[in-house]
Scaffold this motif. Structure first.
Motif, short mmCIF file in Angstrom:
data_model
loop_
_atom_site.label_atom_id
_atom_site.label_comp_id
_atom_site.label_asym_id
_atom_site.label_seq_id
_atom_site.Cartn_x
_atom_site.Cartn_y
_atom_site.Cartn_z
N ARG A 113 0.85 -1.20 0.00
CA ARG A 113 0.00 0.00 0.00
C ARG A 113 0.89 1.24 0.00
N ALA A 134 5.60 -0.52 7.11
CA ALA A 134 4.70 -1.06 8.15
C ALA A 134 4.24 -2.44 7.70
N ASN A 176 1.51 -5.29 8.86
CA ASN A 176 0.34 -5.56 9.70
C ASN A 176 0.13 -4.46 10.74
N ASP A 177 0.14 -3.22 10.27
CA ASP A 177 -0.15 -2.04 11.10
C ASP A 177 0.91 -1.73 12.15
N GLU A 178 2.13 -2.26 11.98
CA GLU A 178 3.21 -1.94 12.92
C GLU A 178 4.45 -1.55 12.13
N TYR A 179 5.20 -0.58 12.65
CA TYR A 179 6.48 -0.25 12.02
C TYR A 179 7.39 -1.47 12.11
N GLU A 207 0.08 -7.57 5.49
CA GLU A 207 -0.37 -6.29 4.92
C GLU A 207 0.80 -5.31 5.05
N ALA A 232 2.80 -1.68 3.99
CA ALA A 232 2.60 -0.29 3.53
C ALA A 232 3.91 0.46 3.61
N LEU A 233 4.12 1.35 2.66
CA LEU A 233 5.24 2.28 2.75
C LEU A 233 4.78 3.51 3.54
N ILE A 234 5.65 3.94 4.46
CA ILE A 234 5.29 5.08 5.31
C ILE A 234 6.32 6.19 5.10
N PRO A 235 6.01 7.14 4.21
CA PRO A 235 6.90 8.32 4.10
C PRO A 235 6.74 9.18 5.36
N PRO A 236 7.61 10.18 5.54
CA PRO A 236 7.54 11.00 6.77
C PRO A 236 6.12 11.51 7.03
N VAL A 237 5.65 11.29 8.25
CA VAL A 237 4.26 11.63 8.57
C VAL A 237 4.14 13.12 8.89
N TYR A 258 -3.44 6.32 6.71
CA TYR A 258 -3.47 4.86 6.65
C TYR A 258 -4.37 4.47 7.82
N MET A 278 -3.94 1.63 10.72
CA MET A 278 -2.74 1.82 11.53
C MET A 278 -2.81 3.13 12.32
N LYS A 333 -4.93 2.67 15.34
CA LYS A 333 -4.20 1.85 16.30
C LYS A 333 -3.13 2.67 17.03
N VAL A 384 2.10 8.76 14.00
CA VAL A 384 0.80 8.35 13.45
C VAL A 384 0.79 8.55 11.93
N ILE A 439 -0.36 9.71 9.16
CA ILE A 439 -1.28 10.67 8.53
C ILE A 439 -0.39 11.66 7.78
N TRP A 440 -0.81 12.01 6.57
CA TRP A 440 0.01 12.89 5.73
C TRP A 440 -0.78 14.12 5.32
#
Lengths: 80, 136
Positions: free
Chosen positions: A6, A53, A55-58, A70, A72-77, B50, B53, B56, B117, B119-120
Motif C-alpha cells: 500500500r 509497516a 500488519n499495522d506496525e512499524y 499487509e 505499507a510504505l510510510i513516508p515522513p508523517v 493509513y 494503523m 491503532k 501516526v 497521517i500525511w
C-alpha cells in the motif's frame, strides 16, 4: 512470493498508484523489499526517510515478510 | 473516543466524551488549518491517513498518556480529506484530576502523534502543492 504494497502520500505520487506489487524470494526481509522498490522506482531514493509497516506496525529492516502480510510504505508523517 | 473522520470535528462532543466526576481539569488542543506556510499562501490542506494503523497508533498514544499521567479519559479525533482555512484538523482532549497533568498529557499526545501516526498533510497553494515532511 508476490507481495502487495500500500502506498500513501508522496510515495503514491512517485509510484503513480495507490498499490504496487513486488515479486521477491520466500523469507525476504523488509530491507530486501526496500532495496527492490528503490531499484524499481528510483524516485524513492530522493526521500530522506521511508519506513515499512507490516500488519499495522512499524517493521525493522530484519523482519522477515510473509505472503499474507499487509505491507505499507510510510513516508515522513505530518498529521496534527 | 479515538477516531478519524472526513466530517467537520465537533469539539463539544469531544469535550463531553472526556468529562468525568474525578476530573478537575479538561485540556483541549485544537490543531487548525493555517492560511500560510513559509511566506506562501495556503489555499487549503488535504489529509490522507493509513486508517487502520493510524487509529491503532492513536489508541497507543492514549494508552501511553494514561500510563504516565493520572488520566481520567482521553479523546483524539483527526480529520481526513480536504480542509479549508480555519477548520480543525485534530482535536485532543484529556481529563485529569489536576490541571498540570492534563496540559502535559495533551502536549505529549500531539507531539508524539506528529511523529508516529501515519497521517500525511498536503499543502495546496495558488500555484502548486506539496506533501509536508514535518519530521525529516
Amino acid at each position: 512470493m508476490q507481495l502487495k504494497i500500500r502506498l500513501f502520500g508522496i510515495t503514491k505520487d512517485i509510484i503513480g498508484q495507490a498499490w504496487t506489487s513486488v515479486d521477491i524470494p520466500e523469507s525476504a526481509k523488509v530491507e530486501d523489499l526496500m532495496q527492490n522498490l528503490k531499484i524499481t522506482y528510483p524516485g524513492l531514493n530522493k526521500l530522506h526517510s521511508v519506513l515499512v509497516a507490516v500488519n499495522d506496525e512499524y517493521a525493522k529492516p530484519e523482519v522477515i515478510l510473509k505472503p499474507n502480510d499487509e505491507i505499507a510504505l510510510i513516508p515522513p508523517v505530518s498529521g496534527g | 473516543m479515538i477516531a478519524l473522520t472526513d466530517q467537520q470535528i465537533n469539539t463539544e462532543e469531544i469535550i463531553a466524551a472526556v468529562q468525568a466526576d474525578g476530573a478537575g481539569a479538561i485540556n483541549v488542543f485544537i490543531g487548525t488549518v493555517r492560511n500560510n506556510t513559509q511566506k506562501k499562501t495556503v489555499v487549503h490542506l488535504e489529509f490522507e491517513a493509513y486508517e487502520s494503523m493510524a487509529v491503532k497508533k492513536m489508541q497507543e498514544l492514549a494508552d501511553m498518556a494514561s500510563a504516565r499521567w493520572p488520566v481520567q479519559k482521553v479523546a483524539i479525533v483527526h480529520r481526513t480529506g480536504v480542509l479549508p482555512i480555519g477548520e480543525a484538523a485534530v482535536v485532543i482532549a484529556v481529563s485529569t484530576p489536576h490541571r498540570k497533568a492534563s496540559f502535559e498529557a495533551c502536549e505529549f499526545i500531539i507531539d508524539t502523534l506528529k511523529e508516529i501516526v501515519p497521517i500525511w498533510k498536503k499543502e495546496i497553494f495558488e500555484d502548486g502543492e506539496v506533501w509536508v515532511a514535518a519530521h525529516p
